[in-house]
Design a protein around this motif. Structure first.
Motif, short mmCIF file in Angstrom:
data_model
loop_
_atom_site.label_atom_id
_atom_site.label_comp_id
_atom_site.label_asym_id
_atom_site.label_seq_id
_atom_site.Cartn_x
_atom_site.Cartn_y
_atom_site.Cartn_z
N ILE A 90 0.86 -1.18 0.00
CA ILE A 90 0.00 0.00 0.00
C ILE A 90 0.89 1.23 0.00
CG2 ILE A 90 -1.78 1.30 1.22
CD1 ILE A 90 -2.68 -1.41 2.45
N ILE A 91 0.72 2.06 -1.01
CA ILE A 91 1.47 3.30 -1.13
C ILE A 91 0.46 4.43 -0.95
CG2 ILE A 91 2.94 4.72 -2.60
CD1 ILE A 91 3.71 2.07 -4.04
N ASP A 92 0.55 5.11 0.18
CA ASP A 92 -0.45 6.10 0.58
C ASP A 92 0.01 7.51 0.22
OD1 ASP A 92 -2.82 6.99 1.77
OD2 ASP A 92 -1.88 7.18 3.74
N LEU A 127 9.58 -0.36 -9.50
CA LEU A 127 8.91 -1.16 -8.48
C LEU A 127 7.57 -1.68 -8.99
CD1 LEU A 127 8.65 -2.24 -5.57
CD2 LEU A 127 7.65 -0.02 -4.97
N ILE A 128 6.78 -0.80 -9.59
CA ILE A 128 5.48 -1.21 -10.13
C ILE A 128 5.68 -2.29 -11.19
CG2 ILE A 128 3.46 -0.43 -11.45
CD1 ILE A 128 3.52 0.49 -8.48
N THR A 167 -4.24 8.55 -3.56
CA THR A 167 -3.80 9.87 -3.96
C THR A 167 -4.97 10.83 -3.91
OG1 THR A 167 -2.71 11.15 -5.69
CG2 THR A 167 -4.17 9.40 -6.42
N ASN A 168 -4.69 12.09 -3.70
CA ASN A 168 -5.70 13.13 -3.76
C ASN A 168 -5.69 13.83 -5.12
OD1 ASN A 168 -6.71 12.73 -1.21
ND2 ASN A 168 -5.23 14.10 -0.26
N ILE A 169 -4.91 13.31 -6.03
CA ILE A 169 -4.80 13.91 -7.35
C ILE A 169 -6.05 13.55 -8.16
CG2 ILE A 169 -3.48 13.96 -9.51
CD1 ILE A 169 -1.03 13.22 -7.78
N TYR A 170 -6.67 14.55 -8.76
CA TYR A 170 -7.84 14.30 -9.60
C TYR A 170 -7.46 13.38 -10.75
CZ TYR A 170 -10.23 17.99 -7.07
OH TYR A 170 -10.81 18.74 -6.09
N PHE A 171 -8.36 12.49 -11.07
CA PHE A 171 -8.10 11.49 -12.10
C PHE A 171 -7.65 12.13 -13.42
CE2 PHE A 171 -9.42 8.40 -15.36
CZ PHE A 171 -8.72 7.29 -14.90
#
Length: 86
Positions: A11-13, A31-32, A45-49
């Motif tokens: 989990i990457i928060d 890594l991904i 993420t809080n970044i808009y899609f």
């Protein structure tokens, strides 16, 4: 890298909380790639899609399940409550 690849679920928060330069994102995408189709990874993420290309460069959506959660910020709930009481 090997350390983070061994987990069945990673989990990457708050990804993108701080700006990520394209050059600095290479280890993340390595890594991904190492985990791709082998292990599960959750990103928050809080970044808009619509702005994901600015951060993720279109490299993490293949086989992804995107869950968009709209609403008030849980971490800010106490702060907002204090502001309303004043």
């Amino acid at each position: 890298m090997k350390h983070f690849c061994k987990y069945e679920l990673l989990i990457i928060d708050e990804l993108g909380y701080l700006p990520i330069e394209k050059e600095d994102s290479k280890p993340f995408f390595q890594l991904i790639d190492m985990r791709y189709e082998k292990k599960s990874t959750i990103l928050t993420t809080n970044i808009y899609f619509n702005n994901w290309d600015d951060v993720f460069f279109d490299r993490i959506l293949h086989h992804a399940h995107v869950i968009n959660i709209a609403g008030k910020s849980y971490p800010l709930k106490d702060y907002i409550k204090q502001e309303d009481e004043q």
